[in-house]
Design an enzyme around this catalytic site. Structure first.
Site, PDB file in Angstrom:
ATOM      1  N   SER A  78       8.351   9.576  11.953  1.00  0.00           N
ATOM      2  CA  SER A  78       7.140   9.456  11.145  1.00  0.00           C
ATOM      3  C   SER A  78       7.510   9.448   9.672  1.00  0.00           C
ATOM      4  O   SER A  78       7.974  10.465   9.138  1.00  0.00           O
ATOM      5  CB  SER A  78       6.163  10.598  11.423  1.00  0.00           C
ATOM      6  OG  SER A  78       5.092  10.570  10.490  1.00  0.00           O
ATOM      7  N   LYS A  87       0.822  -1.212   0.000  1.00  0.00           N
ATOM      8  CA  LYS A  87       0.000   0.000   0.000  1.00  0.00           C
ATOM      9  C   LYS A  87       0.859   1.267   0.000  1.00  0.00           C
ATOM     10  O   LYS A  87       0.591   2.215  -0.737  1.00  0.00           O
ATOM     11  CB  LYS A  87      -0.948  -0.008   1.208  1.00  0.00           C
ATOM     12  CG  LYS A  87      -1.959   1.143   1.231  1.00  0.00           C
ATOM     13  CD  LYS A  87      -3.221   0.755   1.966  1.00  0.00           C
ATOM     14  CE  LYS A  87      -3.025   0.605   3.458  1.00  0.00           C
ATOM     15  NZ  LYS A  87      -3.252   1.888   4.179  1.00  0.00           N
ATOM     16  N   GLN A 134       5.388   9.304   7.269  1.00  0.00           N
ATOM     17  CA  GLN A 134       4.424  10.133   6.547  1.00  0.00           C
ATOM     18  C   GLN A 134       4.848  11.601   6.556  1.00  0.00           C
ATOM     19  O   GLN A 134       4.781  12.277   5.517  1.00  0.00           O
ATOM     20  CB  GLN A 134       3.032   9.969   7.145  1.00  0.00           C
ATOM     21  CG  GLN A 134       2.432   8.595   6.910  1.00  0.00           C
ATOM     22  CD  GLN A 134       1.029   8.465   7.487  1.00  0.00           C
ATOM     23  OE1 GLN A 134       0.512   9.395   8.118  1.00  0.00           O
ATOM     24  NE2 GLN A 134       0.411   7.324   7.277  1.00  0.00           N
ATOM     25  N   ASP A 173       2.390  -0.774  11.876  1.00  0.00           N
ATOM     26  CA  ASP A 173       1.077  -1.241  11.442  1.00  0.00           C
ATOM     27  C   ASP A 173       0.802  -2.688  11.838  1.00  0.00           C
ATOM     28  O   ASP A 173      -0.326  -3.167  11.674  1.00  0.00           O
ATOM     29  CB  ASP A 173       0.945  -1.112   9.918  1.00  0.00           C
ATOM     30  CG  ASP A 173       0.815   0.326   9.476  1.00  0.00           C
ATOM     31  OD1 ASP A 173       0.273   1.142  10.253  1.00  0.00           O
ATOM     32  OD2 ASP A 173       1.256   0.654   8.369  1.00  0.00           O
TER      33      ASP A 173
END
Length: 443
Positions: free
Chosen positions: A168, A22, A170, A320
């Site tokens: 992070s 993903k 992201q 995750d």
């Protein structure tokens, strides 16, 4: 809303091709949009999260098609060539898609409005906004920096050196995507290394990215105002999705399965390392590289697991995977302690609380801390017999369905719909290995 029930199962066997990664799927679409020329993408995850990103890239001007054989084609607009979208960009449940696209749009002199589903609108965006504001980007957002929000890219974006307050991937990726359009060098300093898919795929498209260690952490330096050139991308199977059939096979006696072409990026394989420490038998075969990413076929055999303590510094490489690790720990012998879990409080749901609540409902004794979880394993099949509120979280839903396969009594999740965000066809795929999953037929 569609509930789904997992019934206690016997051994799993066979080969399962897990959907594409993903994280890399999002990035391949975005870099293809910024590149000049046609980018061909094979193995793209065709889940809702990634399809929403594809729709957003089309709205920003990219031409994106899917061939009948599943090959995706992206005709990019070039750095600085994106157009202002006519409508709101809706990222559904995807925090990755929304946050990375905020960086992408930040490098364009356009305005774009971002929104998402109820879960995404609860998730904080301020940590993305802060470094982008330092680069000259303007935001109008709800209280707490939440969606819906408007991103306004400046006429002249400024490079920045930004030290991440917490690790992070992201935030790092959003800064790097913005930095492509900025003059000079944009630098991100990481206190701990996070997944480096953005660095790898940026290089694959021709960007100059340097990585080095300094006294204050890991330095990622991007040289901006470079032209990106279209390049083919072959996306490996997602290790986060592979985790669900993998753990199920480890826990159901007599199981043996093969998971082909799984991404083995060392910054993503914390779960595999942890499971091996617990005694899992995982073999890597046919190791190779695809678009700069290490890939291998995984052969998994069932075995008894022993409790371990997972240190906080491992969290970035498996953030995750904690929900499914918690299920493995519930079936292991002894008390497993998970540390450094604060990031789980701001995922699709408060995953730390959801894990603790769900495990307790299935008869597993747990102790929830502010950023930790202790799980007292059952040394075999947990009691089960619960219905879990997944709270629109695909990983919570899949984790407790695996719990149902390995428990004494069936486990249900109230809404299996969000599973399609990352693992479309999950029920059929697991059923093909011998898992007992049944829905209630409602939508």
């Amino acid at each position: 809303m569609a509930s789904l029930t997992a019934h206690p199962s016997e051994a799993l066997s066979g080969t399962l091709q897990v959907p594409g990664d993903k994280s890399i799927s999002h990035r391949a679409l975005m870099l293809g949009t910024l590149a000049v020329g046609r980018t061909s993408i094979s193995g793209l995850l065709e889940g809702e999260d990634v399809l929403n990103t594809a729709a957003a890239m089309r709205a920003l001007g990219a031409e994106i098609t899917r061939d009948v054989d599943g090959l995706w084609q992206v005709w990019g607009r070039g750095v600085g060539g994106l157009r202002e979208p006519d409508d709101v960009l809706d990222f559904g449940n995807s925090g990755t898609g929304a946050r990375l696209a905020m960086g992408l749009v930040a490098g364009q002199a356009i305005n774009a409005v971002f929104t998402g589903d109820a879960s995404l609108r609860r998730r904080p965006m301020a940590r993305i906004m802060r470094p982008l504001e330092q680069m000259g980007v303007r935001f109008v957002a709800r209280e707490g920096g939440r969606l819906p929000l408007t991103v306004s890219g400046p006429q002249a974006l400024m490079p920045v050196t930004y030290r991440l307050p917490v690790a992070s991937a992201q935030v790092k990726s959003a800064i790097l995507l913005a930095g492509i359009a900025a003059p000079g060098k944009t630098t991100v300093v990481e206190p701990e290394p996070t997944r480096d898919h953005s660095e790898r795929i940026l290089r694959h498209f021709g960007a100059a990215v340097e990585v080095g260690d300094g006294e204050d952490g890991r330095h990622v330096i991007l040289t901006g105002e470079a032209e990106l050139t279209a390049a083919p991308v072959n996306i490996p199977a997602d290790p986060s999705s592979a985790a669900f059939p993998l753990v199920a096979a480890l826990l159901l006696p007599g199981s043996e399965i093969t998971l082909p072409a799984v991404g083995m990026n060392p910054l993503r394989t914390g779960l595999f390392r942890t499971l091996r420490e617990m005694g899992a038998e995982l073999e890597e075969e046919n190791a190779r590289r695809e678009a700069g990413e290490p890939v291998a076929d995984l052969r998994v055999r069932a075995g008894r697991l022993q409790a371990v303590t997972v240190p906080a510094e491992r969290a970035p490489s498996m953030i995750d995977e904690y929900p499914i690790l918690a299920v493995a720990a519930a079936c292991a012998e002894g008390t497993t302690r998970l540390e450094g879990l604060a990031e789980l409080r701001v995922k699709e749901s408060d995953r730390l609380a959801a894990m603790a609540r769900g495990l307790q409902a299935c008869g597993v004794e747990v102790e929830e801390g502010r950023d930790s979880l202790a799980i007292h394993g059952c040394g075999g099949r947990p009691p089960g017999g619960a219905t879990i509120e997944a709270d629109l979280d695909h990983r919570i839903a899949m984790s407790f369905l695996v719990m149902g396969l390995c428990a004494e009594r069936a486990v249900s999740v109230d809404d299996a719909g969000p599973i399609n965000t990352s693992f479309p066809g999950f029920t059929e795929a697991m059923g093909g290995l011998g898992a007992g999953l049944r829905g209630d037929g409602t939508t």
